[in-house]
Design a protein around this motif. Structure first.
Motif, PDB file in Angstrom:
ATOM      1  N   ALA A   1       0.835  -1.200   0.000  1.00 27.32           N
ATOM      2  CA  ALA A   1       0.000   0.000   0.000  1.00 27.32           C
ATOM      3  C   ALA A   1       0.868   1.247   0.000  1.00 27.32           C
ATOM      4  O   ALA A   1       0.578   2.233  -0.682  1.00 27.32           O
ATOM      5  CB  ALA A   1      -0.927  -0.011   1.218  1.00 27.32           C
TER       6      ALA A   1
ATOM      7  N   PHE B   1      -1.048   4.569  -1.686  1.00 21.70           N
ATOM      8  CA  PHE B   1      -2.478   4.557  -1.360  1.00 21.70           C
ATOM      9  C   PHE B   1      -2.790   5.595  -0.287  1.00 21.70           C
ATOM     10  O   PHE B   1      -1.984   5.824   0.618  1.00 21.70           O
ATOM     11  CB  PHE B   1      -2.863   3.176  -0.805  1.00 21.70           C
TER      12      PHE B   1
ATOM     13  N   TRP C   1      -7.714   5.865   3.018  1.00 24.53           N
ATOM     14  CA  TRP C   1      -9.054   5.438   2.620  1.00 24.53           C
ATOM     15  C   TRP C   1      -8.977   4.267   1.642  1.00 24.53           C
ATOM     16  O   TRP C   1      -9.670   3.268   1.783  1.00 24.53           O
ATOM     17  CB  TRP C   1      -9.772   6.639   2.007  1.00 24.53           C
ATOM     18  N   GLN C   2      -8.093   4.433   0.609  1.00 20.19           N
ATOM     19  CA  GLN C   2      -7.914   3.356  -0.377  1.00 20.19           C
ATOM     20  C   GLN C   2      -7.410   2.097   0.298  1.00 20.19           C
ATOM     21  O   GLN C   2      -7.833   0.984  -0.022  1.00 20.19           O
ATOM     22  CB  GLN C   2      -6.900   3.785  -1.442  1.00 20.19           C
ATOM     23  N   ARG C   3      -6.476   2.291   1.230  1.00 19.52           N
ATOM     24  CA  ARG C   3      -5.901   1.127   1.890  1.00 19.52           C
ATOM     25  C   ARG C   3      -6.976   0.374   2.683  1.00 19.52           C
ATOM     26  O   ARG C   3      -7.069  -0.849   2.632  1.00 19.52           O
ATOM     27  CB  ARG C   3      -4.778   1.559   2.833  1.00 19.52           C
TER      28      ARG C   3
ATOM     29  N   TRP D   1     -10.229   0.346   2.125  1.00 22.12           N
ATOM     30  CA  TRP D   1     -11.235  -0.247   1.251  1.00 22.12           C
ATOM     31  C   TRP D   1     -10.686  -1.448   0.500  1.00 22.12           C
ATOM     32  O   TRP D   1     -11.331  -2.482   0.390  1.00 22.12           O
ATOM     33  CB  TRP D   1     -11.750   0.829   0.280  1.00 22.12           C
ATOM     34  N   LYS D   2      -9.424  -1.290  -0.053  1.00 22.52           N
ATOM     35  CA  LYS D   2      -8.916  -2.336  -0.938  1.00 22.52           C
ATOM     36  C   LYS D   2      -8.216  -3.473  -0.194  1.00 22.52           C
ATOM     37  O   LYS D   2      -8.219  -4.607  -0.660  1.00 22.52           O
ATOM     38  CB  LYS D   2      -7.927  -1.713  -1.936  1.00 22.52           C
ATOM     39  N   PHE D   3      -7.570  -3.171   0.914  1.00 22.36           N
ATOM     40  CA  PHE D   3      -6.785  -4.205   1.595  1.00 22.36           C
ATOM     41  C   PHE D   3      -7.395  -4.628   2.930  1.00 22.36           C
ATOM     42  O   PHE D   3      -7.548  -5.809   3.200  1.00 22.36           O
ATOM     43  CB  PHE D   3      -5.352  -3.711   1.846  1.00 22.36           C
ATOM     44  N   GLN D   4      -7.718  -3.613   3.763  1.00 26.05           N
ATOM     45  CA  GLN D   4      -8.105  -3.970   5.125  1.00 26.05           C
ATOM     46  C   GLN D   4      -9.485  -4.610   5.185  1.00 26.05           C
ATOM     47  O   GLN D   4      -9.689  -5.595   5.885  1.00 26.05           O
ATOM     48  CB  GLN D   4      -8.059  -2.739   6.028  1.00 26.05           C
TER      49      GLN D   4
ATOM     50  N   PRO E   1     -11.210  -6.407   2.838  1.00 25.45           N
ATOM     51  CA  PRO E   1     -11.225  -7.833   2.449  1.00 25.45           C
ATOM     52  C   PRO E   1     -10.556  -8.747   3.470  1.00 25.45           C
ATOM     53  O   PRO E   1     -11.032  -9.847   3.723  1.00 25.45           O
ATOM     54  CB  PRO E   1     -10.453  -7.845   1.122  1.00 25.45           C
TER      55      PRO E   1
END
Lengths: 237, 250
Positions: free
Chosen positions: B155, B160, B163-165, B167-170, B172
Motif C-alpha cells: 500500500a 495509497f 481510505w484506499q488502503r 477499502w482495498k486491503f483492510q 477484504p
C-alpha cells in the motif's frame, strides 16, 4: 488511559442532565445513581441479589456439566451413535434459550429452579460439543488398554477417557459459565422475581431511575469481574 | 451401499425415536399433562396457526425487530471498528470500554431502555442493536488491525491514501472476522428480541408464548418453541451459506 473515556462520558452525562437535556426520569444522573448504588450496597440488598443470581447460575452450570459430560462422553466413544444423533442436536441447539422461559415458568413457578433450568439448557450445548470432540480425540490406544484389561465401560470412561479429555472439557465449561450468568440475568429481568435482573425490572417499574442505572452498573462490574476470573483460570487446551 | 444408506437413515431414525419417546412420556402422563402436551398436539397447534394465519403477524414483528437491530449493529460495529483500528489513540481510549461492556448481558439494558424509550418498537430495536454490536465491533477492530505486513508495504509503494488502503486491503482481510462476529450477533439478536417482547408486551412470538404461559396453554408454548427453534435453525443455516458464498474467493 482506558479510564479517560468512561469518565468523560459520565461527566458529559452529568452536565447534560443538569442542563436539562437528558430527561431525569429516564436517564437519572451519575451523581444520583452512584449514591443509590452505594446505599443498596451498604444495606446488603445488592449483595443478596447478586448471591441469588450467581446461585442460580451455578446450579445451571452444575446440571449442564453433569448432563453435557455424560452425553458427550457416550457420543465421543461411539462414533456411529454420534453421527445418528447429529441431526437431533442440530434441530434442538438453535432453540433460543429464552423460548423456554414460559415453559419453565409453568413447570417450576417463580423459583431459582426456573432460571437455572433455562440457563442449563443454554449451557448444555457448548459442554456437550466440547466433550464429544475431546473424548473423540482421546488416543484410541488408551481405550484399547482399558479393553485389554477387561475394564467395564463406566470404568473406561471415568478412569481413562474423561481424565484424558479433561483439558478440552474445562474450556467448554468456562464458556458455559459466562453463558449461565447472562441467561440467568435475562430470565430474572423477564419474569423471575429473584436476583439482580428482577431488581432492575422492579426499580424501573417503581420509577427509580437512579437505582436502575446503579444496578446496571453493578451487573456490568460483576459480569466483567466474573469473566476476568474465568479467563485467568489456568485452563489451556 | 448399505453402509451409506445406514448413515443417511440413522439420524432420521434417532430423531423419530426421540419424538416417539416424547409421545410415550406424554401419553403415560409421566409429567403433568397440563404443561406437557405430546408432539402431535404441539404440531397440530402449529398447523392451526399456519392455517388460520395467526402465526404470520407476530412472526413478522419478531423477525423485523431482530433484523433491524442486527443490521444497525453491524453497520455501527464495522464503521466504528474500522475507525478504532486505524487510530492507535482511539484504540487505547476505547478498547477497554468495549471490553468492559462486552460481557454485560444485553437484556440488562431493557429496564433503563424502558425508562428512556417506553414500551415501543424503538426500545426493542435499540436494545437488540446494543446486544449485537460487541461481537461485530471487536471482530472489526481485530480484523482491520491485523493486516499482513507485506500488504502494508505494498500500500505504501502504491501511494495509497488511508481510505484506499482501508477499502482495498483492510476490508477484504477483515471480512472473515467480521462475518464470524455477525453470525454470533444474529443469534444474540433473536434471544434479545424474544426476551424484550416478553418483558414489554409488544406483539411477537415471545409475547404470544408468555401470554400462553399465564393462561396455562402449554400447546401454544410448545408450538412457539418449535417456531423459534426453526427460526434459529434457518438463521444459522442461512448465514453459514451466505458466508460460504461471499468468502468463496478465499
Amino acid at each position: 488511559m482506558g479510564a479517560a473515556f468512561p469518565l468523560a462520558v459520565l461527566a458529559l452525562w452529568e452536565l447534560l442532565s443538569r442542563g436539562g437535556v437528558l430527561a431525569e426520569d429516564g436517564f437519572s444522573r451519575p451523581s444520583r445513581f452512584f449514591v443509590a448504588g452505594a446505599k443498596a450496597l451498604a444495606d446488603g440488598t445488592l449483595l443478596a441479589q447478586t448471591a441469588q443470581t450467581f446461585g442460580a447460575a451455578a446450579q445451571a452450570l452444575v446440571i449442564a456439566t453433569v448432563a453435557g459430560v455424560t452425553v458427550g462422553a457416550i457420543l465421543g466413544l461411539f462414533r456411529p451413535l454420534e453421527r445418528a444423533a447429529q441431526l437431533t442436536i442440530d434441530a434442538l441447539r438453535p432453540i433460543p434459550s429464552v423460548a423456554l422461559i414460559p415453559l419453565s415458568l409453568l413447570i417450576f413457578g417463580f423459583s431459582r429452579e426456573m432460571s437455572a433450568a433455562v440457563a442449563a439448557f443454554a449451557c448444555f450445548w457448548p459442554i456437550l460439543i466440547v466433550t464429544t470432540a475431546a473424548v473423540r480425540g482421546v488416543d484410541p490406544r488408551l481405550i484399547e488398554v482399558g479393553r485389554l484389561l477387561a475394564f467395564p465401560l463406566p470404568k473406561i470412561v471415568l478412569k481413562l477417557a474423561l481424565p484424558a479429555a479433561l483439558p478440552g472439557i474445562l474450556v467448554g465449561i468456562r464458556v458455559a459459565a459466562g453463558i449461565a450468568i447472562v441467561v440467568t440475568v435475562t430470565t430474572e429481568i423477564v419474569t423471575n422475581p429473584r436476583g439482580l435482573g428482577y431488581a432492575m425490572t422492579m426499580a424501573a417499574e417503581s420509577l427509580q431511575p437512579d437505582l436502575v442505572w446503579a444496578t446496571l452498573l453493578w451487573v456490568g462490574v460483576v459480569g466483567w469481574a466474573a469473566n476476568w476470573a474465568l479467563e485467568k483460570l489456568p485452563i489451556r487446551r | 451401499m448399505t453402509r451409506r444408506l445406514a448413515t443417511l437413515i440413522a439420524p432420521v431414525v434417532f430423531l423419530l425415536a426421540l419424538l416417539y419417546a416424547w409421545t410415550l412420556a406424554a401419553d403415560a402422563k409421566l409429567v403433568n399433562p397440563l404443561w406437557f402436551p405430546g408432539p402431535e398436539r404441539s404440531f397440530a397447534k402449529l398447523g392451526e396457526w399456519i392455517a388460520t394465519g395467526a402465526l404470520w403477524s407476530p412472526l413478522a414483528s419478531t423477525v423485523w425487530r431482530m433484523l433491524a437491530g442486527w443490521l444497525a449493529a453491524c453497520a455501527v460495529g464495522i464503521a466504528l471498528g474500522a475507525a478504532i483500528a486505524s487510530s492507535p489513540l482511539a484504540r487505547r481510549l476505547l478498547q477497554p470500554s468495549a471490553e468492559f461492556l462486552r460481557p454485560l448481558p444485553a437484556s440488562a439494558l431493557l429496564p433503563p431502555a424502558i425508562l428512556v424509550l417506553g414500551f415501543s418498537n424503538a426500545m426493542i430495536v435499540s436494545v437488540v442493536a446494543f446486544g449485537c454490536v460487541w461481537p461485530v465491533l471487536l471482530a472489526a477492530i481485530h480484523g482491520f488491525g491485523a493486516l499482513d505486513a507485506r500488504l502494508v508495504e505494498v500500500a505504501r509503494l502504491l501511494n495509497f491514501t488511508p481510505w484506499q488502503r482501508a477499502w482495498k486491503f483492510q476490508l477484504p482481510s477483515a471480512l472473515p472476522h467480521i462475518f464470524a462476529g455477525m453470525r454470533v450477533s444474529i443469534a444474540i439478536a433473536l434471544i434479545v428480541t424474544v426476551a424484550s417482547e416478553m418483558l414489554s408486551s409488544q406483539p411477537g412470538i415471545g409475547y404470544l408464548m408468555l401470554v400462553a404461559a399465564r393462561a396455562f396453554r402449554s400447546t401454544d408454548i410448545f408450538a412457539g418453541i418449535i417456531v423459534l427453534g426453526a427460526l434459529g435453525f434457518l438463521i444459522n443455516y442461512g448465514t453459514q451459506r451466505l458466508e460460504g458464498r461471499l468468502l468463496r474467493w478465499r
